[in-house]
Enzyme design. Structure first.
Site, PDB file in Angstrom:
ATOM      1  CD1 TRP A   1      28.884  46.678   9.482  1.00 13.68           C
ATOM      2  CD2 TRP A   1      29.213  44.605   8.731  1.00 13.68           C
ATOM      3  NE1 TRP A   1      28.182  46.527   8.313  1.00 13.68           N
ATOM      4  CE2 TRP A   1      28.367  45.275   7.831  1.00 13.68           C
ATOM      5  CE3 TRP A   1      29.560  43.272   8.463  1.00 13.68           C
ATOM      6  CZ2 TRP A   1      27.870  44.674   6.681  1.00 13.68           C
ATOM      7  CZ3 TRP A   1      29.065  42.678   7.313  1.00 13.68           C
ATOM      8  CH2 TRP A   1      28.225  43.382   6.435  1.00 13.68           C
TER       9      TRP A   1
ATOM     10  CG  ASN B   1      37.972  42.129  12.124  1.00 15.49           C
ATOM     11  OD1 ASN B   1      36.852  41.971  11.657  1.00 15.49           O
ATOM     12  ND2 ASN B   1      38.987  42.578  11.420  1.00 15.49           N
ATOM     13  N   GLY B   2      36.471  39.096  12.440  1.00 19.70           N
ATOM     14  CA  GLY B   2      36.527  37.940  11.547  1.00 19.70           C
ATOM     15  C   GLY B   2      35.524  36.893  11.983  1.00 19.70           C
TER      16      GLY B   2
ATOM     17  NE  ARG C   1      38.604  47.230  10.423  1.00 16.55           N
ATOM     18  CZ  ARG C   1      39.231  46.627   9.431  1.00 16.55           C
ATOM     19  NH1 ARG C   1      39.851  47.347   8.524  1.00 16.55           N
ATOM     20  NH2 ARG C   1      39.250  45.322   9.358  1.00 16.55           N
TER      21      ARG C   1
ATOM     22  CE  LYS D   1      42.009  51.336  -9.954  1.00 15.08           C
ATOM     23  NZ  LYS D   1      41.433  49.973 -10.015  1.00 15.08           N
TER      24      LYS D   1
ATOM     25  CD  GLU E   1      43.078  42.866 -14.835  1.00 17.80           C
ATOM     26  OE1 GLU E   1      43.300  44.074 -14.915  1.00 17.80           O
ATOM     27  OE2 GLU E   1      42.072  42.403 -14.266  1.00 17.80           O
TER      28      GLU E   1
ATOM     29  CE  LYS F   1      39.872  41.839 -12.243  1.00 11.72           C
ATOM     30  NZ  LYS F   1      39.003  42.930 -12.603  1.00 11.72           N
TER      31      LYS F   1
ATOM     32  CB  CYS G   1      34.742  44.061  13.806  1.00 12.84           C
ATOM     33  SG  CYS G   1      33.278  43.025  13.670  1.00 12.84           S
TER      34      CYS G   1
ATOM     35  CD  GLU H   1      35.983  41.480 -14.022  1.00 10.85           C
ATOM     36  OE1 GLU H   1      36.349  41.774 -15.167  1.00 10.85           O
ATOM     37  OE2 GLU H   1      36.539  41.902 -13.003  1.00 10.85           O
TER      38      GLU H   1
ATOM     39  CG  HIS I   1      29.594  25.524 -30.998  1.00 12.39           C
ATOM     40  ND1 HIS I   1      28.863  24.884 -31.974  1.00 12.39           N
ATOM     41  CD2 HIS I   1      28.766  25.686 -29.940  1.00 12.39           C
ATOM     42  CE1 HIS I   1      27.620  24.703 -31.535  1.00 12.39           C
ATOM     43  NE2 HIS I   1      27.543  25.183 -30.298  1.00 12.39           N
TER      44      HIS I   1
END
Ligand code: F6R
Length: 606
Positions: free
Chosen positions: A74, A100-101, A27, A601, A483, A480, A2, A476, A499
């Site tokens: 929202w 908000n939250g 938002r 990037k 990185e 992350k 929100c 993936e 194995h």
């Protein structure tokens, strides 16, 4: 997500408050409202619809007053109704709040307040805060102390702002894991979920950190720690000099912002025209061999796609890492190569496409950046529309690519009559429900995940494991972790463990398991076997587990609990919470999160 804002001024503020939520509308836009103080009374106007629609219905800009708060919503807790729109009053209408939250303990608080006779006007979690402040004020007759007392009782991720008729010259606000920034003007001060709320009025901003609250008056403000009440000195940010920070929208890092952007990213991926998706479907169906190609994260996206195509569409798709593509793939004019690239500029992927084109293969792309080389190179491009991804590590863009590939897989499945129309609709319903689930889980889990990260950040070696489509998700997620934390994290399939890698297991090596839903019986069983293999050798095991997974709960040393979701989206929910774990681990280790060492990037070189 929100948007909240507030202004303390000596002039009428309704128009400016309205403008502020219009600028925050990206938002959330299912309802909105304003609360304004005049002559010792608070007036609230709110309703459902976009900010312009609500203004037309409620004449928001005609409100009179010089202190106020505003909200654009929202919905998460409570449907899209006028009553659930913000601001919310306390019972006696002496206080109004915007939030908000999510207050993760709101149900307990609501029950306790209801037992004491409090009448609720809405179904939101937010309203409890207004009642808590009112109750505390009845005891201590001090607005600031009442605000603080209420803050001590709520849990979760939130940004909150409050005005009161008992202290009509002051606006109080606080934040925990949700963005909130102060705008320092000339004779008027502002707050906003991000700088867009007040950029038109001032370029001077002060960021609020988690666990801090602020009292804002027309010509002054102070910030203190919620826990200790100690004053905090802040540097004034001149927006022109640090435009980057403004775009973070109050989050401490782009990575966190982009993780929290994902409910919107999902919506954007679902809004891509079906005709665009169908064109790719047509190309795939015409091809003899279809390759999905990417590198780094986008290679793992390709692997996720491979599983979805096999499981849902009964279609085998080859995958290739762009950097190895020329050596490993055999491409002819009958084949299709689909490049996946956020930037559309990655050298290895461009080379792989060039190789495909030199063999007269057809090409397609899933790309985020408009006008980029790859988007222009291919025969058909699907533009993701995920918005700029600024953090060097990819989160929301990769997530969007996975949703797009799911849509393609589902479309092929329907076309080939591998699924019924009912099943197709069920999948779309699961995808459409997903943004709200992500939003809720991010808000509810971020505190827990942050604590877990702090507890485990000293572990230098990790293995991330999953079976089926949870395997590329584990890969993936391990990337992350590497990185942003610079720790060693290796991803692999659960069945691979025995194995070779089992030789490494001891109490110092931590494993993170991406556990399927219990009803994904075969995968679930295989995953639990791998966990037992590690436990039997003294290893420490963390795992994502969905609700009511007692078998997993018994085995895990640390459990990251997730709500039950549709099997289609279950792996992606784990992916998102794993991003959060990497983020908070890196934060605890003091890493350069948005620009990790040695990375860039867009890798435009060989
Ligand atoms: C990892 C990451 C990289 C990129 C890779 C491809 O978080 O961001 O692995 O995924 O360099 O980049 P794009 O998607 O721009 O082609």
């Amino acid at each position: 997500m929100c948007g909240i804002s507030g202004i303390v001024s000596s002039e009428n503020i309704a128009k400016d408050l309205f403008a502020s939520i219009r600028n925050l509308e990206y938002r959330g836009y299912d309802s909105c409202g304003l609360a304004v103080l005049k002559d010792g009374q608070i007036q609230i106007r709110k309703n459902t619809g976009t900010v312009e629609e609500v203004n037309a219905k409620e004449q928001l800009t005609r409100l009179k007053g010089n202190v106020g708060i505003a909200h654009t919503r929202w919905a998460t807790h409570g449907g899209v109704t006028k009553a659930n729109s913000h601001p919310h009053f306390s019972g006696d209408e002496a206080f109004a709040i915007v939030h908000n939250g999510i207050f993760s303990n709101y149900q307990d608080l609501r029950e306790a307040l209801a037992k004491q006779g409090v009448q609720f006007r809405s179904m939101t979690d937010s309203e409890v805060f207004a009642h808590l402040v009112e109750q505390a004020y009845e005891e201590n007759r001090d607005v600031e102390q009442a605000f603080l007392q209420a803050l001590h009782r709520v849990e979760g991720a939130f940004a909150i702002a409050l005005i009161s008729k008992h202290m009509p010259d002051t606006l109080f606000c606080a934040k925990q894991d949700s963005p909130l920034i102060l705008g320092i003007g000339d004779g008027k001060n502002f707050i906003g979920s991000d700088i867009n709320a007040f950029l038109a009025y001032t370029k001077q901003a002060v960021t609020l950190d988690d666990g801090e609250y602020a009292a804002i008056r027309r010509t002054s403000y102070y910030i203190k720690k919620v826990g200790t009440g100690k004053p905090v000195k802040k540097k004034m940010l001149i927006i022109d000099w640090d435009v980057e920070t403004t775009k973070k929208g109050g989050y401490s890092h782009y990575m966190l912002k982009e993780i929290f952007d994902q409910p919107n990213t999902a919506k954007q991926a679902l809004q891509i025209a079906l005709s665009e998706i169908k064109q790719l479907v047509h190309m795939i169906n015409k091809s003899k061999i279809c390759y999905l190609m990417g590198v780094g994260t986008t290679y793992y996206v390709a692997l996720v796609g491979q599983y979805y195509f096999a499981q849902f569409a009964d279609r085998y798709i080859a995958t290739g890492s762009s950097d190895e593509f020329q050596e490993a793939a055999v491409v002819t004019k009958d084949d299709l190569v689909v490049a996946i690239s956020q930037s559309g500029e990655t050298y290895d992927t461009k080379m792989g496409l060039g190789f495909a084109q030199s063999h007269n293969a057809k090409t397609a792309g899933i790309v985020n950046v408009m006008g980029s080389t790859i988007s222009m190179m291919v025969d058909h491009v699907i533009m993701q529309g995920s918005g700029p991804e600024i953090c060097v590590v990819s989160t929301k863009a990769a997530f969007s690519q996975m949703i797009i590939l799911m849509r393609v897989a589902i479309e092929i499945a329907l076309l080939k009559e591998k699924i019924t129309k009912d099943a197709y609709e069920e999948y779309y319903a699961a995808l459409n429900d997903f943004p709200e689930i992500i939003e809720r889980v991010l808000n509810e889990q971020s505190g827990f995940v942050r604590n877990l990260a702090v507890e485990t950040s000293h572990i230098p070696n990790w293995i991330f494991l999953g079976c089926g489509v949870y395997y590329p998700i584990a890969m993936e997620s391990a990337l992350k972790m590497k990185e942003v934390t610079y720790l060693h994290a290796e991803g692999m399939p659960g069945g691979f463990l025995k194995h070779g890698t089992l030789a490494m297991i001891d109490e110092k090596l931590y494993s993170l398991f991406f556990i399927p839903l219990p009803e994904q019986e075969e995968l679930h069983k295989r995953t639990l076997v791998a966990i037992e293999e590690i436990k039997a050798r003294g290893g420490t095991v963390l795992g994502f587990a969905f609700q009511n997974d007692e078998k997993a709960e018994k085995l895990l040393d640390y459990i990251i609990q997730l709500p039950k979701v549709h099997p289609l989206v279950a792996p992606l929910l784990e992916l998102i919470v794993a991003q959060l774990l990497s983020y908070y681990t890196a934060l605890d280790l003091g890493r350069n999160i948005d620009k990790p060492r040695n990375l860039a990037k867009s890798v435009t070189v060989a």
